[in-house]
Design an enzyme around this catalytic site. Sequence first.
Site, PDB file in Angstrom:
ATOM      1  N   HIS A  17       0.795  -1.400   0.000  1.00  0.00           N
ATOM      2  CA  HIS A  17       0.057   0.154   0.179  1.00  0.00           C
ATOM      3  C   HIS A  17       0.974   1.301  -0.027  1.00  0.00           C
ATOM      4  O   HIS A  17       0.584   2.369  -0.789  1.00  0.00           O
ATOM      5  CB  HIS A  17      -0.836   0.007   1.290  1.00  0.00           C
ATOM      6  CG  HIS A  17      -1.800  -1.105   1.196  1.00  0.00           C
ATOM      7  ND1 HIS A  17      -2.309  -1.799   2.435  1.00  0.00           N
ATOM      8  CD2 HIS A  17      -2.995  -1.154   0.443  1.00  0.00           C
ATOM      9  CE1 HIS A  17      -3.111  -2.552   2.217  1.00  0.00           C
ATOM     10  NE2 HIS A  17      -3.645  -2.345   1.361  1.00  0.00           N
ATOM     11  N   LYS A  41     -17.315  -6.061   7.239  1.00  0.00           N
ATOM     12  CA  LYS A  41     -16.347  -7.080   7.708  1.00  0.00           C
ATOM     13  C   LYS A  41     -15.906  -6.542   9.100  1.00  0.00           C
ATOM     14  O   LYS A  41     -16.707  -5.370   9.615  1.00  0.00           O
ATOM     15  CB  LYS A  41     -15.088  -6.594   6.975  1.00  0.00           C
ATOM     16  CG  LYS A  41     -15.276  -7.132   5.536  1.00  0.00           C
ATOM     17  CD  LYS A  41     -13.892  -6.805   4.798  1.00  0.00           C
ATOM     18  CE  LYS A  41     -13.594  -7.475   3.398  1.00  0.00           C
ATOM     19  NZ  LYS A  41     -12.385  -6.999   2.597  1.00  0.00           N
ATOM     20  N   ARG A  90      -2.070  -6.386  -8.009  1.00  0.00           N
ATOM     21  CA  ARG A  90      -1.010  -7.364  -7.820  1.00  0.00           C
ATOM     22  C   ARG A  90      -0.961  -8.362  -8.800  1.00  0.00           C
ATOM     23  O   ARG A  90      -0.005  -8.815  -9.131  1.00  0.00           O
ATOM     24  CB  ARG A  90      -1.171  -8.049  -6.613  1.00  0.00           C
ATOM     25  CG  ARG A  90      -1.169  -7.049  -5.112  1.00  0.00           C
ATOM     26  CD  ARG A  90      -1.540  -7.794  -3.967  1.00  0.00           C
ATOM     27  NE  ARG A  90      -2.971  -7.852  -4.072  1.00  0.00           N
ATOM     28  CZ  ARG A  90      -3.793  -8.364  -3.137  1.00  0.00           C
ATOM     29  NH1 ARG A  90      -3.489  -8.425  -2.051  1.00  0.00           N
ATOM     30  NH2 ARG A  90      -5.039  -8.686  -3.328  1.00  0.00           N
ATOM     31  N   SER A 128      -3.104  -7.613   3.126  1.00  0.00           N
ATOM     32  CA  SER A 128      -3.446  -7.435   4.704  1.00  0.00           C
ATOM     33  C   SER A 128      -4.139  -8.892   5.254  1.00  0.00           C
ATOM     34  O   SER A 128      -3.672  -9.032   6.475  1.00  0.00           O
ATOM     35  CB  SER A 128      -4.516  -6.358   4.723  1.00  0.00           C
ATOM     36  OG  SER A 128      -4.019  -4.840   4.293  1.00  0.00           O
TER      37      SER A 128
END
Length: 162
Positions: A17, A41, A90, A128
């Site tokens: 990040h 979440k 990614r 993460s």
Amino acid sequence: MATAVYPGSFDPVTLGHLDIIERSAKMMDHVIIGVLKNYSKTPLFSAQERVNMLKSITAHLDNVEVQSFGGLLVDFVHMNHADLIIRGLRAVSDFEYELQVAQANRVIATDIDTIFLTTNIKYSYLSSSIVKEVAAFGGNINEFLPPSVADQVRKKLSEQKG
């Protein structure tokens, strides 16, 4: 003057990040990091804790600010008079998902474009979720996070274990 929003959960903020943030700051006049309050979440850190972490690790970047937000990203972008959304990629799987989101955002708000930045290859595996899993089992997370963030992750997990 180009203003961009880089949104995410950042739970926790990783070196990947930070790489995207620093590169965005070089390309844009102003970058707003939007810390998502995702009510579906259960994050490790509160939105305010994530904002504080990001402010700390981006203090060296004069053209970066950090805010939390809930609701539609395009509304947050409009509220901040931004021109662009920045998203990091990614892998190809990220692109497929992010393309769908970018196209939906473009239908909702035709004045907002999305720019994709590919991550530095050394962070292409990093998420993460992986960091939290490694940390939860006592693994070394120092290669994944800024040092101050790694300390906070270990502290938070220690507190949760009691």
